[in-house]
Scaffold this motif. Structure first.
Motif, PDB file in Angstrom:
ATOM      1  N   VAL A  75       0.834  -1.203   0.000  1.00 54.38           N
ATOM      2  CA  VAL A  75       0.000   0.000   0.000  1.00 54.38           C
ATOM      3  C   VAL A  75       0.871   1.256   0.000  1.00 54.38           C
ATOM      4  O   VAL A  75       0.647   2.186  -0.780  1.00 54.38           O
ATOM      5  N   LEU A  76       1.874   1.272   0.858  1.00 57.48           N
ATOM      6  CA  LEU A  76       2.752   2.436   0.945  1.00 57.48           C
ATOM      7  C   LEU A  76       3.467   2.688  -0.378  1.00 57.48           C
ATOM      8  O   LEU A  76       3.535   3.830  -0.846  1.00 57.48           O
ATOM      9  N   LEU A  77       3.980   1.637  -0.993  1.00 60.88           N
ATOM     10  CA  LEU A  77       4.678   1.814  -2.267  1.00 60.88           C
ATOM     11  C   LEU A  77       3.742   2.339  -3.352  1.00 60.88           C
ATOM     12  O   LEU A  77       4.154   3.141  -4.198  1.00 60.88           O
ATOM     13  N   ASN A  78       2.470   1.923  -3.324  1.00 62.42           N
ATOM     14  CA  ASN A  78       1.490   2.466  -4.273  1.00 62.42           C
ATOM     15  C   ASN A  78       1.284   3.961  -4.050  1.00 62.42           C
ATOM     16  O   ASN A  78       1.216   4.735  -5.000  1.00 62.42           O
ATOM     17  N   TYR A  79       1.160   4.364  -2.782  1.00 62.51           N
ATOM     18  CA  TYR A  79       1.000   5.784  -2.471  1.00 62.51           C
ATOM     19  C   TYR A  79       2.213   6.581  -2.930  1.00 62.51           C
ATOM     20  O   TYR A  79       2.085   7.647  -3.537  1.00 62.51           O
ATOM     21  N   LEU A  80       3.393   6.068  -2.651  1.00 64.68           N
ATOM     22  CA  LEU A  80       4.614   6.782  -3.025  1.00 64.68           C
ATOM     23  C   LEU A  80       4.775   6.858  -4.536  1.00 64.68           C
ATOM     24  O   LEU A  80       5.262   7.861  -5.069  1.00 64.68           O
ATOM     25  N   GLU A  81       4.325   5.818  -5.225  1.00 62.42           N
ATOM     26  CA  GLU A  81       4.391   5.829  -6.687  1.00 62.42           C
ATOM     27  C   GLU A  81       3.508   6.928  -7.261  1.00 62.42           C
ATOM     28  O   GLU A  81       3.912   7.648  -8.179  1.00 62.42           O
ATOM     29  N   VAL A  82       2.302   7.062  -6.728  1.00 65.98           N
ATOM     30  CA  VAL A  82       1.391   8.108  -7.200  1.00 65.98           C
ATOM     31  C   VAL A  82       2.013   9.488  -6.993  1.00 65.98           C
ATOM     32  O   VAL A  82       1.922  10.361  -7.851  1.00 65.98           O
ATOM     33  N   LEU A  83       2.674   9.656  -5.866  1.00 60.97           N
ATOM     34  CA  LEU A  83       3.280  10.949  -5.552  1.00 60.97           C
ATOM     35  C   LEU A  83       4.671  11.117  -6.172  1.00 60.97           C
ATOM     36  O   LEU A  83       5.267  12.180  -6.044  1.00 60.97           O
ATOM     37  N   ASN A  84       5.154  10.053  -6.824  1.00 55.67           N
ATOM     38  CA  ASN A  84       6.497  10.062  -7.409  1.00 55.67           C
ATOM     39  C   ASN A  84       7.533  10.464  -6.352  1.00 55.67           C
ATOM     40  O   ASN A  84       8.374  11.332  -6.574  1.00 55.67           O
ATOM     41  N   LEU A  85       7.424   9.823  -5.212  1.00 59.37           N
ATOM     42  CA  LEU A  85       8.256  10.150  -4.061  1.00 59.37           C
ATOM     43  C   LEU A  85       9.082   8.932  -3.664  1.00 59.37           C
ATOM     44  O   LEU A  85       8.515   7.874  -3.378  1.00 59.37           O
ATOM     45  N   PRO A  86      10.398   9.058  -3.645  1.00 60.28           N
ATOM     46  CA  PRO A  86      11.238   7.929  -3.226  1.00 60.28           C
ATOM     47  C   PRO A  86      11.023   7.597  -1.745  1.00 60.28           C
ATOM     48  O   PRO A  86      10.733   8.475  -0.931  1.00 60.28           O
ATOM     49  N   PHE A  87      11.188   6.329  -1.415  1.00 59.98           N
ATOM     50  CA  PHE A  87      10.990   5.850  -0.044  1.00 59.98           C
ATOM     51  C   PHE A  87      11.864   6.628   0.931  1.00 59.98           C
ATOM     52  O   PHE A  87      11.425   7.012   2.011  1.00 59.98           O
ATOM     53  N   LYS A 102       1.217   9.858  11.434  1.00 66.56           N
ATOM     54  CA  LYS A 102       2.091  10.485  10.431  1.00 66.56           C
ATOM     55  C   LYS A 102       1.629  10.139   9.024  1.00 66.56           C
ATOM     56  O   LYS A 102       1.533  11.018   8.157  1.00 66.56           O
ATOM     57  N   PHE A 103       1.333   8.857   8.782  1.00 67.80           N
ATOM     58  CA  PHE A 103       0.823   8.441   7.476  1.00 67.80           C
ATOM     59  C   PHE A 103      -0.494   9.165   7.177  1.00 67.80           C
ATOM     60  O   PHE A 103      -0.733   9.610   6.066  1.00 67.80           O
ATOM     61  N   SER A 104      -1.331   9.244   8.189  1.00 72.95           N
ATOM     62  CA  SER A 104      -2.634   9.871   8.053  1.00 72.95           C
ATOM     63  C   SER A 104      -2.509  11.322   7.584  1.00 72.95           C
ATOM     64  O   SER A 104      -3.161  11.732   6.628  1.00 72.95           O
ATOM     65  N   HIS A 105      -1.675  12.071   8.255  1.00 70.78           N
ATOM     66  CA  HIS A 105      -1.511  13.485   7.888  1.00 70.78           C
ATOM     67  C   HIS A 105      -0.813  13.627   6.540  1.00 70.78           C
ATOM     68  O   HIS A 105      -1.176  14.489   5.737  1.00 70.78           O
ATOM     69  N   PHE A 106       0.165  12.798   6.295  1.00 77.06           N
ATOM     70  CA  PHE A 106       0.923  12.903   5.054  1.00 77.06           C
ATOM     71  C   PHE A 106       0.046  12.604   3.837  1.00 77.06           C
ATOM     72  O   PHE A 106       0.096  13.322   2.843  1.00 77.06           O
ATOM     73  N   PHE A 107      -0.750  11.536   3.921  1.00 77.35           N
ATOM     74  CA  PHE A 107      -1.551  11.104   2.772  1.00 77.35           C
ATOM     75  C   PHE A 107      -3.006  11.590   2.822  1.00 77.35           C
ATOM     76  O   PHE A 107      -3.799  11.256   1.947  1.00 77.35           O
ATOM     77  N   HIS A 108      -3.346  12.353   3.857  1.00 76.46           N
ATOM     78  CA  HIS A 108      -4.717  12.873   4.016  1.00 76.46           C
ATOM     79  C   HIS A 108      -5.733  11.737   4.075  1.00 76.46           C
ATOM     80  O   HIS A 108      -6.736  11.723   3.355  1.00 76.46           O
ATOM     81  N   THR A 109      -5.449  10.778   4.937  1.00 73.00           N
ATOM     82  CA  THR A 109      -6.330   9.630   5.153  1.00 73.00           C
ATOM     83  C   THR A 109      -6.594   9.518   6.653  1.00 73.00           C
ATOM     84  O   THR A 109      -5.841  10.066   7.450  1.00 73.00           O
ATOM     85  N   PRO A 110      -7.623   8.787   7.051  1.00 79.91           N
ATOM     86  CA  PRO A 110      -7.848   8.579   8.484  1.00 79.91           C
ATOM     87  C   PRO A 110      -6.757   7.674   9.074  1.00 79.91           C
ATOM     88  O   PRO A 110      -6.333   6.708   8.424  1.00 79.91           O
TER      89      PRO A 110
END
Length: 169
Positions: A77-89, A120-128
Motif C-alpha cells: 500500500v505504501l509503495l502504491n502511495y509513493l508511486e502516485v506521488l512520485n516520491l522515493p521511499f 504520520k501516514f494519516s496526515h501525510f496522505f490525508h487519510t484517516p
C-alpha cells in the motif's frame, strides 16, 4: 433520480444508482465516455493525484470490508502511495523524521506498526489514521489464522461456559 448535465452544449441524462445499465444505447454510452474523457483532460495535476490517492484509499477500504481477502501488506500500500506521488521511499522517511532503514523495519513487520506512524501516514496522505491501523490489524489477524493459533482460543466461548455460570450463581 435523473440528473441533467449541461456542459459545452452536451446534454446527458444519467440515471444515478441504476442497477441495470443495459437500458443505455451504444450512442449514449459513447457520449458518456467522451464526456468523461473530456472532463478528465481538464483536470490539473493536483486533481489527478488526488483522484489516484482516493482510488488507493477506496481500495484499502474495500479490502478491509472483504472478510475473505488475502492480506494487503502495508509495504504494498505504501509503495502504491509513493508511486502516485512520485516520491522515493528515502525522501518519504525523511519527511516522517526517520531513516529509511528504520521505516522499512516497520513496513516489513520487523517492528510493530504503531499509532504514531499511523498518525504520520494519516496526515501525510490525508487519510484517516484508523485506516492504517485497521489494515495492520487485519494483516496480523490473517497471520494468526494462517498459523492456526486461533485453535488455542476456542475454549473461550460463552456457550461452553454458560452451564458453569448458571451453576455458579
Amino acid at each position: 433520480m435523473i440528473t441533467i448535465k449541461d456542459k459545452d452544449a452536451i446534454k446527458l441524462k444519467v440515471e444515478i444508482g441504476s442497477n441495470d445499465p443495459k437500458h443505455l444505447t451504444e450512442d449514449q454510452i459513447g457520449r458518456l465516455k467522451t464526456f468523461a474523457k473530456n472532463n478528465a483532460k481538464q483536470r490539473n495535476e493536483e486533481q489527478k493525484i488526488t483522484n489516484k490517492l482516493m482510488a488507493l484509499r477506496f481500495e484499502i477500504e474495500e479490502h478491509l470490508n472483504d472478510n475473505n481477502s488475502k492480506p494487503l501488506t502495508l509495504e504494498h500500500v505504501l509503495l502504491n502511495y509513493l508511486e502516485v506521488l512520485n516520491l522515493p521511499f528515502r525522501k518519504f522517511a525523511i519527511c516522517l523524521d526517520t531513516t529509511d532503514s528504520n521505516l522499512k523495519k516497520y513496513v516489513m513487520g520487523e517492528r510493530k506498526f504503531n499509532k504514531d506512524l499511523a498518525l504520520k501516514f494519516s496526515h501525510f496522505f490525508h487519510t484517516p489514521a484508523d485506516l492504517w491501523l485497521k489494515l495492520q490489524l487485519k494483516n496480523e489477524l490473517f497471520d494468526l489464522k494462517k498459523k492456526k493459533v486461533t485453535k488455542l482460543y476456542e475454549k473461550y466461548d460463552y456457550r461452553k461456559v454458560k452451564g458453569m455460570i448458571d451453576w455458579f450463581y
